[in-house]
Motif scaffolding. Structure first.
Motif, mmCIF file in Angstrom:
data_model
loop_
_atom_site.group_PDB
_atom_site.id
_atom_site.type_symbol
_atom_site.label_atom_id
_atom_site.label_comp_id
_atom_site.label_asym_id
_atom_site.label_seq_id
_atom_site.Cartn_x
_atom_site.Cartn_y
_atom_site.Cartn_z
ATOM 1 N N PRO A 33 13.237 -42.407 -0.640
ATOM 2 C CA PRO A 33 14.609 -42.767 -0.334
ATOM 3 C C PRO A 33 15.733 -43.258 -2.005
ATOM 4 O O PRO A 33 15.524 -43.030 -2.389
ATOM 5 C CB PRO A 33 13.915 -44.287 0.635
ATOM 6 N N GLU A 34 16.667 -42.570 -0.957
ATOM 7 C CA GLU A 34 18.284 -42.618 -1.880
ATOM 8 C C GLU A 34 18.273 -43.877 -2.833
ATOM 9 O O GLU A 34 17.695 -45.117 -1.711
ATOM 10 C CB GLU A 34 19.165 -41.631 -1.423
ATOM 11 N N VAL A 35 18.450 -43.737 -3.828
ATOM 12 C CA VAL A 35 18.701 -45.276 -4.732
ATOM 13 C C VAL A 35 19.640 -45.905 -4.348
ATOM 14 O O VAL A 35 21.029 -44.914 -3.924
ATOM 15 C CB VAL A 35 19.014 -45.031 -6.139
ATOM 16 N N ILE A 82 18.110 -45.216 -15.721
ATOM 17 C CA ILE A 82 18.642 -44.658 -14.671
ATOM 18 C C ILE A 82 18.912 -43.966 -13.877
ATOM 19 O O ILE A 82 18.224 -43.105 -13.976
ATOM 20 C CB ILE A 82 19.816 -44.357 -15.499
ATOM 21 N N ALA A 83 19.703 -44.406 -12.066
ATOM 22 C CA ALA A 83 20.048 -43.476 -11.203
ATOM 23 C C ALA A 83 20.958 -42.566 -11.253
ATOM 24 O O ALA A 83 22.036 -43.199 -11.023
ATOM 25 C CB ALA A 83 19.502 -44.048 -10.288
ATOM 26 N N LEU A 84 21.234 -40.972 -10.772
ATOM 27 C CA LEU A 84 22.139 -40.701 -10.564
ATOM 28 C C LEU A 84 22.041 -39.792 -9.394
ATOM 29 O O LEU A 84 21.310 -39.598 -8.847
ATOM 30 C CB LEU A 84 22.105 -39.699 -12.083
ATOM 31 N N PRO A 85 23.435 -39.910 -8.971
ATOM 32 C CA PRO A 85 23.408 -39.582 -7.200
ATOM 33 C C PRO A 85 22.423 -38.146 -7.455
ATOM 34 O O PRO A 85 22.894 -37.403 -8.742
ATOM 35 C CB PRO A 85 24.895 -39.311 -6.996
ATOM 36 N N ASP A 102 30.134 -41.253 -10.323
ATOM 37 C CA ASP A 102 30.781 -42.714 -9.567
ATOM 38 C C ASP A 102 29.493 -42.828 -9.241
ATOM 39 O O ASP A 102 28.558 -41.478 -8.733
ATOM 40 C CB ASP A 102 31.458 -42.376 -7.953
ATOM 41 N N ASN A 103 28.634 -44.128 -8.629
ATOM 42 C CA ASN A 103 27.393 -44.688 -7.927
ATOM 43 C C ASN A 103 26.447 -44.045 -8.257
ATOM 44 O O ASN A 103 24.532 -44.207 -8.657
ATOM 45 C CB ASN A 103 27.157 -43.903 -6.691
ATOM 46 N N THR A 104 26.219 -43.917 -10.332
ATOM 47 C CA THR A 104 25.055 -44.239 -11.277
ATOM 48 C C THR A 104 24.950 -46.061 -11.120
ATOM 49 O O THR A 104 25.646 -46.893 -10.950
ATOM 50 C CB THR A 104 25.664 -43.957 -12.295
ATOM 51 N N VAL A 105 23.739 -46.105 -10.865
ATOM 52 C CA VAL A 105 22.928 -46.740 -11.074
ATOM 53 C C VAL A 105 22.251 -47.112 -12.466
ATOM 54 O O VAL A 105 21.048 -46.352 -12.768
ATOM 55 C CB VAL A 105 22.480 -47.617 -9.155
ATOM 56 N N ILE A 106 22.782 -48.316 -13.265
ATOM 57 C CA ILE A 106 21.504 -48.449 -14.213
ATOM 58 C C ILE A 106 21.272 -50.237 -14.161
ATOM 59 O O ILE A 106 21.335 -51.008 -14.158
ATOM 60 C CB ILE A 106 23.250 -48.516 -15.910
ATOM 61 N N ALA A 107 19.567 -49.592 -14.273
ATOM 62 C CA ALA A 107 18.963 -51.170 -14.724
ATOM 63 C C ALA A 107 17.990 -51.216 -15.660
ATOM 64 O O ALA A 107 17.665 -50.599 -16.591
ATOM 65 C CB ALA A 107 18.257 -51.665 -13.197
ATOM 66 N N LYS A 133 28.124 -47.994 -10.949
ATOM 67 C CA LYS A 133 29.931 -46.919 -10.582
ATOM 68 C C LYS A 133 30.710 -47.563 -10.039
ATOM 69 O O LYS A 133 30.602 -46.105 -9.362
ATOM 70 C CB LYS A 133 29.571 -46.146 -12.083
ATOM 71 N N ILE A 134 30.772 -47.825 -9.580
ATOM 72 C CA ILE A 134 32.284 -47.787 -8.206
ATOM 73 C C ILE A 134 33.414 -46.949 -8.134
ATOM 74 O O ILE A 134 33.782 -48.029 -9.485
ATOM 75 C CB ILE A 134 32.325 -49.233 -7.587
ATOM 76 N N ASN A 135 33.890 -46.157 -7.847
ATOM 77 C CA ASN A 135 35.948 -45.981 -8.144
ATOM 78 C C ASN A 135 35.688 -46.144 -9.514
ATOM 79 O O ASN A 135 36.555 -46.841 -9.901
ATOM 80 C CB ASN A 135 36.453 -46.761 -7.328
ATOM 81 N N ASP A 136 34.750 -45.794 -10.353
ATOM 82 C CA ASP A 136 35.346 -45.372 -11.428
ATOM 83 C C ASP A 136 35.654 -46.645 -12.489
ATOM 84 O O ASP A 136 36.104 -46.887 -13.758
ATOM 85 C CB ASP A 136 36.746 -44.498 -12.002
#
Length: 331
Positions: A33-35, A82-85, A102-107, A133-136
């Motif tokens: 599944p996608e992050v 790091i999870a990149l689109p 945008d939509n990068t997730v860092i954990a 990161k949401i809308n820059d």
């Protein structure tokens, strides 16, 4: 007649076997599944990990990163990912932070091994800090792990978690670990009133892990673009590398532990003239003008007075002794 009957039976069996094989071939493969790039109630809903959550097995949709000189957090261990689109990459933007899509997730997950002498005894996971990161714009959220270590719950209030871990010398270490609130997150991650990541600067990630340069690995995996080689990026030294000069080590330690607040635009910029970024010259850093104050506020731990101002519940003996030794050479 009997022979003909046996032949029919064999044909029927073969038909069933091939039919079964065809059915097996038609089974769809398991899809990772996608992050999920939004703050859900439970950490498990973000799809950052595979299998049992407390095993911290990173999903194929994300990758681990490490930094050469680390931020002190009461001796807790950290897993950084790091999870990149899909179809995107980090974009080279100099030695500092890359450009994240945008939509990068860092954990970043914080945990303590029960006994550093025997890792098979397990660990206690405290929290997972998330940047999305949401809308820059970057947004922060903290997930606090439950007692059964099966999941973590989104929490904005902050809290203190008592924990005791055993070090490599066999000594128990009782710790009052502080989970930051949303306000605390903003204090450290804010620059010019915008939230930014602290750790994943390219110069902090430009070092070898098990003989392989981390940035070269990112480039090879198409996780980093816009730069052909790690040689184009400076490296932040490791403060624990005793082959380096005292000044280099102390300045590297101050960069990662202090400079996110003590730089132009940082939270402390209105209260202090210090610029503790590693690249800043000694003269421009204003360290020389504030030797006595830095020495005093790193010599003990008292919440609200000592440095670092938040994020710890104790004095980091090894790192702050290093800083004070360096300051002594400037007097």
């Amino acid at each position: 007649m009997l022979f003909q009957f046996k032949k029919i039976v064999v044909l029927l069996v073969l038909t069933l076997v091939f039919s079964s094989c065809e059915k097996d071939d038609s089974i769809s493969p398991v899809v990772t599944p996608e992050v999920v790039a939004e703050f859900k109630a439970n950490l498990s809903e973000l799809n950052l990990f595979s299998g049992n959550l407390n095993q911290l097995i990173i999903t194929e949709k994300a990758f681990e990163y490490n930094i050469n000189t680390t931020l002190f957090s009461d001796y807790a261990h950290k897993q950084r990912i790091i999870a990149l689109p899909t179809g995107t990459s980090l974009q080279f933007n100099g030695d500092g932070l890359p450009i994240f899509p945008d939509n990068t997730v860092i954990a970043k997950t914080f945990f303590y091994n029960s006994d550093e002498r025997d890792l098979s005894l397990g660990k206690t996971i405290i929290e997972t800090r998330i940047l999305i990161k949401i809308n820059d714009n970057w947004e922060t959220g903290n997930y606090v792990w439950n007692e059964t270590q099966t999941d973590a719950i989104l929490d904005t209030e902050g809290s203190t978690v008592p924990i005791t871990w055993i070090d490599t010398d066999g000594n128990p270490n009782p710790t009052s670990y502080k989970i930051p609130s949303s306000t605390d997150c903003f204090t450290c991650h804010s620059n010019s009133d915008r939230i930014l990541p602290i750790g994943p600067k390219l110069r902090s990630m430009n070092f070898n892990i098990n003989g392989v340069n981390q940035l070269e690995q990112f480039i090879s995996n198409q996780q980093l673009s816009g730069v052909a080689s790690s040689s184009s990026v400076r490296s932040l030294p490791n403060w624990e590398d005793t082959s380096l000069s005292l000044e280099t080590r102390a300045r590297a330690y101050m960069d990662v532990n202090c400079a996110h607040c003590h730089i132009p635009g940082g939270t402390c910029a209105d209260q202090s003239t210090l610029n503790l970024a590693f690249e800043t010259t000694l003269e421009d850093s204003n360290i020389l003008d504030q030797i006595a104050l830095i020495d005093y506020r790193t010599s003990f731990y008292l919440e609200g007075i000592s440095m670092p101002f938040i994020g710890t519940s104790m004095r980091h003996t090894e790192g702050l002794d290093l800083v004070q030794s360096y300051l002594n050479t400037l007097n």
